[in-house]
Design an enzyme around this catalytic site. Sequence first.
Site, short mmCIF file in Angstrom:
data_model
loop_
_atom_site.label_atom_id
_atom_site.label_comp_id
_atom_site.label_asym_id
_atom_site.label_seq_id
_atom_site.Cartn_x
_atom_site.Cartn_y
_atom_site.Cartn_z
CB SER A 259 -0.85 0.01 1.26
OG SER A 259 0.01 0.15 2.38
CE LYS A 260 0.39 8.00 -1.95
NZ LYS A 260 -0.27 8.64 -3.01
NE ARG A 261 0.60 3.07 7.68
CZ ARG A 261 0.30 1.88 8.19
NH1 ARG A 261 -0.76 1.22 7.79
NH2 ARG A 261 1.06 1.34 9.10
#
Length: 495
Positions: A259-261
């Site tokens: 994910s972006k995180r």
Amino acid sequence: MKSPIVNLSEVRTRYAPSPTGDPHVGNIRTAIFAWAMARANNGKFLLRLEDTDQARLVPSSVDAIYESLRWLGIDWDEGPDIGGPHGPYVQSQRLEMYQAAASNLMAKGAAYRCFCTAERLDAMRAAQAAAKQAPGYDGRCRAIPAAESAARARSEPFTVRFRMKTAGQTVLHDIIRGDVAFENALQDDFVALKSDGFPTYHLALIIDDTDMRISHAIRGEEWISSAPKHLQVYEALGLQPTAFAHLPLIVGPDRKKLSKRSGDTALLDYARGGYLPDAMLNFLVLLGWSLDDKTTIISREQLLQHFSLERVVPNPALFDLEKLHYLNGQYIRDIPEADWLDLVATWADRTLPPTVARPLDRALLARAAPLLKERIPTLAAIGPALQFFFGDSAPAYPRELLWEKTGGGPETAKAVLAEAIAALDGIGAASWHADEVQTAIRGLEGPLGSKLRKFVSALYVAIEGSPTGLPLFDSIAILGRERTLARLQAALALV
Ligand code: GLU
């Protein structure tokens, strides 16, 4: 339609991004694998823009796609910008081909017009969800007689749906996963051509990969569930499918889809973050592929010589930022000395705060550059690592930091600082070199009755503002006599 692929001996692969945003690292990994596959086999690598989802287009992402590939050093043999014998390489410029294919499918009975409105389809999906049924088209327009369909088409908007088989299995022979069987009864009739005359991916892919003589469709694992659609369209059109290779999912440390995180941001963010293209390439290609089971550092040349899909594994690949930092650090160490100072100068300018006066002191940078090389994970760390060299005082720090790592209290810090001032004050300006500084500071072990590694953190904090940083003796030598003594005095006053 051109003739189907007859010769798979020429490897032709493609990267087919949708310009719906700046390409993320996960997506670019696909480009690397396809490119490496082509290069390792003396094949051709194509770039194709899949811009059929007009609502989601982000015009600036086309440039970001080119820039991302160029930054990584990925070159292509045919593409929107350079053309080629199978163009155009932008799907929105190929609509007639898809429309012809849709008509062809309808004429064969393999597709039909669907007049269901968006409202009806929404209601159908809601009802399916409420009844806990699998979502999918319920087939209402499947059996509309040809004449009625043609008549309604004159006044009603419609999509063209592909008629999927309802019994038996469709088997994908995936290079990476082996045979994967799909139950046809679980598939539903999908939209091949939208009411705006644009194709969906499922149709455009077949037409383009065929027309562009693609030998291997190398793509992300998210497409594997669509493979039965694609295989059935190939079959209905009488075309030979490409070979398929679905790359493994990329997961973050939580073992969930990246994910972006967990790091799935735009590739160009990594460029801006001070990662080297070669390190990034090395890192990304290891997300699913390996040279053998032990080599981590793989040069571009090795990659392009040895890449093979046989060594791609189906299980999820871990996106490990620590490994990326390690690799980046290794590649930084390999930068030739001649280039290093320029890079340091560029990145120091880019990453030091605006409060540091420009132009930066080139002589200082030249002395500090060798100290950085072995110690920074990214080029963006250059500014923060060098910051203490600029200005009269050390970067601000809480006074407790002066003793926190010494194992003692304020008294310890006080003694260390006072002794250091006395010892360093004894070095004349002309002999202010790292060796002399080192001798003086090591000489404090006796009077302080403590080991250097125990008390040195107090000096790091006083000089660099942090208990760790660039090597102390060299840093003190570069910082100079006046500023060093002033910083030690300031620290003593603080205690
Ligand atoms: N446009 C698709 C994507 O960006 C291409 C998938 C493929 O490579 O076939 O995911």
